[in-house]
Motif scaffolding. Structure first.
Motif, PDB file in Angstrom:
ATOM      1  N   PRO A  10     -72.484 -29.439 -10.789  1.00 25.04           N
ATOM      2  CA  PRO A  10     -72.514 -27.975 -10.904  1.00 25.04           C
ATOM      3  C   PRO A  10     -73.940 -27.433 -11.053  1.00 25.04           C
ATOM      4  O   PRO A  10     -74.811 -28.084 -11.634  1.00 25.04           O
ATOM      5  CB  PRO A  10     -71.663 -27.708 -12.151  1.00 25.04           C
ATOM      6  CG  PRO A  10     -70.717 -28.864 -12.205  1.00 25.04           C
ATOM      7  CD  PRO A  10     -71.509 -30.042 -11.726  1.00 25.04           C
ATOM      8  N   ASP A  11     -74.159 -26.233 -10.561  1.00 26.65           N
ATOM      9  CA  ASP A  11     -75.493 -25.631 -10.534  1.00 26.65           C
ATOM     10  C   ASP A  11     -76.208 -25.624 -11.890  1.00 26.65           C
ATOM     11  O   ASP A  11     -77.404 -25.940 -11.954  1.00 26.65           O
ATOM     12  CB  ASP A  11     -75.422 -24.204  -9.975  1.00 26.65           C
ATOM     13  CG  ASP A  11     -75.122 -24.181  -8.480  1.00 26.65           C
ATOM     14  OD1 ASP A  11     -75.294 -25.237  -7.826  1.00 26.65           O
ATOM     15  OD2 ASP A  11     -74.704 -23.120  -7.980  1.00 26.65           O
ATOM     16  N   PRO A  12     -75.523 -25.260 -12.990  1.00 31.22           N
ATOM     17  CA  PRO A  12     -76.241 -25.266 -14.277  1.00 31.22           C
ATOM     18  C   PRO A  12     -76.809 -26.637 -14.640  1.00 31.22           C
ATOM     19  O   PRO A  12     -77.870 -26.730 -15.265  1.00 31.22           O
ATOM     20  CB  PRO A  12     -75.184 -24.810 -15.280  1.00 31.22           C
ATOM     21  CG  PRO A  12     -74.192 -24.042 -14.468  1.00 31.22           C
ATOM     22  CD  PRO A  12     -74.151 -24.737 -13.148  1.00 31.22           C
ATOM     23  N   VAL A  13     -76.103 -27.692 -14.242  1.00 29.57           N
ATOM     24  CA  VAL A  13     -76.582 -29.044 -14.529  1.00 29.57           C
ATOM     25  C   VAL A  13     -77.817 -29.352 -13.690  1.00 29.57           C
ATOM     26  O   VAL A  13     -78.822 -29.881 -14.189  1.00 29.57           O
ATOM     27  CB  VAL A  13     -75.470 -30.082 -14.260  1.00 29.57           C
ATOM     28  CG1 VAL A  13     -75.978 -31.492 -14.558  1.00 29.57           C
ATOM     29  CG2 VAL A  13     -74.234 -29.768 -15.087  1.00 29.57           C
ATOM     30  N   LEU A 287     -64.559 -26.469 -13.711  1.00 28.73           N
ATOM     31  CA  LEU A 287     -65.998 -26.219 -13.652  1.00 28.73           C
ATOM     32  C   LEU A 287     -66.657 -26.350 -15.012  1.00 28.73           C
ATOM     33  O   LEU A 287     -67.698 -27.003 -15.151  1.00 28.73           O
ATOM     34  CB  LEU A 287     -66.273 -24.832 -13.054  1.00 28.73           C
ATOM     35  CG  LEU A 287     -67.744 -24.413 -12.979  1.00 28.73           C
ATOM     36  CD1 LEU A 287     -68.550 -25.414 -12.165  1.00 28.73           C
ATOM     37  CD2 LEU A 287     -67.867 -22.997 -12.410  1.00 28.73           C
ATOM     38  N   GLU A 288     -66.067 -25.739 -16.049  1.00 28.19           N
ATOM     39  CA  GLU A 288     -66.718 -25.799 -17.354  1.00 28.19           C
ATOM     40  C   GLU A 288     -66.740 -27.215 -17.911  1.00 28.19           C
ATOM     41  O   GLU A 288     -67.678 -27.606 -18.626  1.00 28.19           O
ATOM     42  CB  GLU A 288     -66.038 -24.844 -18.338  1.00 28.19           C
ATOM     43  CG  GLU A 288     -64.592 -25.161 -18.638  1.00 28.19           C
ATOM     44  CD  GLU A 288     -63.925 -24.047 -19.434  1.00 28.19           C
ATOM     45  OE1 GLU A 288     -64.070 -24.050 -20.663  1.00 28.19           O
ATOM     46  OE2 GLU A 288     -63.281 -23.175 -18.819  1.00 28.19           O
ATOM     47  N   ARG A 290     -66.795 -30.116 -15.995  1.00 27.03           N
ATOM     48  CA  ARG A 290     -67.786 -30.898 -15.251  1.00 27.03           C
ATOM     49  C   ARG A 290     -69.213 -30.468 -15.635  1.00 27.03           C
ATOM     50  O   ARG A 290     -70.127 -31.291 -15.661  1.00 27.03           O
ATOM     51  CB  ARG A 290     -67.553 -30.740 -13.757  1.00 27.03           C
ATOM     52  CG  ARG A 290     -66.236 -31.366 -13.271  1.00 27.03           C
ATOM     53  CD  ARG A 290     -66.354 -32.868 -13.095  1.00 27.03           C
ATOM     54  NE  ARG A 290     -65.069 -33.511 -12.900  1.00 27.03           N
ATOM     55  CZ  ARG A 290     -64.450 -33.630 -11.718  1.00 27.03           C
ATOM     56  NH1 ARG A 290     -64.986 -33.104 -10.630  1.00 27.03           N
ATOM     57  NH2 ARG A 290     -63.303 -34.273 -11.636  1.00 27.03           N
ATOM     58  N   THR A 291     -69.405 -29.193 -15.929  1.00 21.08           N
ATOM     59  CA  THR A 291     -70.714 -28.733 -16.391  1.00 21.08           C
ATOM     60  C   THR A 291     -71.056 -29.356 -17.743  1.00 21.08           C
ATOM     61  O   THR A 291     -72.169 -29.848 -17.959  1.00 21.08           O
ATOM     62  CB  THR A 291     -70.744 -27.200 -16.492  1.00 21.08           C
ATOM     63  OG1 THR A 291     -70.506 -26.639 -15.188  1.00 21.08           O
ATOM     64  CG2 THR A 291     -72.089 -26.707 -16.998  1.00 21.08           C
ATOM     65  N   GLY A 294     -72.052 -32.965 -17.285  1.00 17.39           N
ATOM     66  CA  GLY A 294     -73.402 -33.113 -16.765  1.00 17.39           C
ATOM     67  C   GLY A 294     -74.461 -32.829 -17.808  1.00 17.39           C
ATOM     68  O   GLY A 294     -75.469 -33.545 -17.909  1.00 17.39           O
ATOM     69  N   LEU A 295     -74.250 -31.788 -18.600  1.00 14.07           N
ATOM     70  CA  LEU A 295     -75.219 -31.455 -19.634  1.00 14.07           C
ATOM     71  C   LEU A 295     -75.263 -32.518 -20.731  1.00 14.07           C
ATOM     72  O   LEU A 295     -76.321 -32.796 -21.306  1.00 14.07           O
ATOM     73  CB  LEU A 295     -74.897 -30.077 -20.229  1.00 14.07           C
ATOM     74  CG  LEU A 295     -75.048 -28.895 -19.253  1.00 14.07           C
ATOM     75  CD1 LEU A 295     -74.617 -27.592 -19.922  1.00 14.07           C
ATOM     76  CD2 LEU A 295     -76.477 -28.785 -18.728  1.00 14.07           C
TER      77      LEU A 295
END
Length: 314
Positions: A10-13, A287-288, A290-291, A294-295
């Motif tokens: 995901p983009d934030p990651v 999404l939340e 997977r984010t 990643g974080l």
């Protein structure tokens, strides 16, 4: 430090990773090839691998002096990584426990309800235009409320499943676990055979050699003819051939699967059985979630880079 992210996240990651490291990000959604696995160890300081990136002992043997110092696995399960071989090569390994717990438990309940109430079969009936209207004996399934659930594996995810089953559906909970644990809800710890004899059986053990084909033909023979089996752990925990035989012979009523022995290959026999619910490994597919995974992986990488203890070592 050079960081390889093996599949798009995901983009934030990705943004957080690029703010801290020199990032190489593969565009492919497929696992690393054998050549890419070896290049990952030789050309990067850090690697953020995903399910299917098979860092086995032979990979480390082929790169005896790896540049890489850490594998920050994206996911709680890490049976695709030979941790002993990684450590022998001088690498740290981490995972992302906690971030996946509720999402995976939710998928377990999805599979229980879909399989018990024949929801997949019913949807296919409607989609192909074959539904002839309601009648009193149409597609009768298993009533879940008040039934007994047997949970195999009472870790974080097992306990989350137990809470949902007990408080949400008033189910009696029995469970099998290698060590004595507190399930957090009224429940009995029992031998494997007794847990397998429940109305609904959910597999929630870690993957790896210790649980390979834990659910074999002998374990399946203990199940009741009306019972359903759900697997949200790893595909090879179940002997898939034995499961197909049990379903084909009517020795169990159905199965709900989110994982498979040879992903993404799913046996034709399973795909052709109406009593089987098949999902494409959706356990953490929000999404939340997977984010957060990643974080959490990045938190471990940053800790390593700064010389601090890893938050989630394995």
């Amino acid at each position: 430090m050079r960081l390889l992210i093996t599949r798009p996240l995901p983009d934030p990651v990705m943004e957080a990773a690029r703010a801290r490291f020199e990032v190489t990000a593969r565009a492919s959604t497929a696992p690393l090839s054998p050549a890419e696995l070896r290049a990952a160890l030789a050309e990067h300081d850090l690697v953020l691998p995903t399910l299917g990136d098979l860092f086995r002992a032979d990979v480390f043997a082929d790169v005896p002096k790896p540049r890489a110092r850490m594998l920050a696995n994206f996911g709680v399960g890490y049976n695709h990584i030979d941790v002993a071989a990684a450590r022998a090569a001088g690498l740290e390994v981490s995972n992302t426990p906690g971030a996946v717990t509720d999402a995976t438990a939710d998928i377990a309940l999805t599979l229980i309800l879909m399989t018990a109430r024949r929801a997949g079969e019913g949807e296919r009936l409607v989609r192909r235009g074959a539904w002839e209207g309601w009648h009193p004996t149409q597609m009768l399934g298993l009533h879940v409320t008040g039934k007994r659930v047997g949970i195999i594996g009472m870790g974080r995810i097992g306990r989350a499943i137990a809470r949902r089953c007990h408080f949400g559906f008033g189910m009696e909970v029995v469970f099998h676990n290698r060590s004595t644990v507190d399930p957090g809800v009224p429940a009995r710890q029992v031998p494997l055979a007794e847990a397998m004899a429940a109305d609904v059986v959910v597999i929630a053990v870690p993957g790896g050699p210790a649980t390979y084909h834990l659910i074999d033909a002998a374990a399946l023979r203990v199940m009741q003819p009306h019972a359903i089996l759900v697997n949200i752990s790893r595909g090879d925990v179940i002997d898939e051939a034995a499961l197909i035989a049990a379903l084909a012979e009517g020795r169990i009523a159905g199965a709900g699967l989110d994982v498979y022995e040879q992903e993404p290959l799913v046996p034709v026999a399973l795909r052709e059985m109406e009593a089987v619910t098949l999902l494409p490994h959706l356990g953490t597919a929000a999404l939340e979630v997977r984010t957060a995974m990643g974080l959490m992986a990045l938190d471990n990488l940053v800790a390593f880079a700064e010389g601090r203890p890893l938050p989630n070592p394995v």
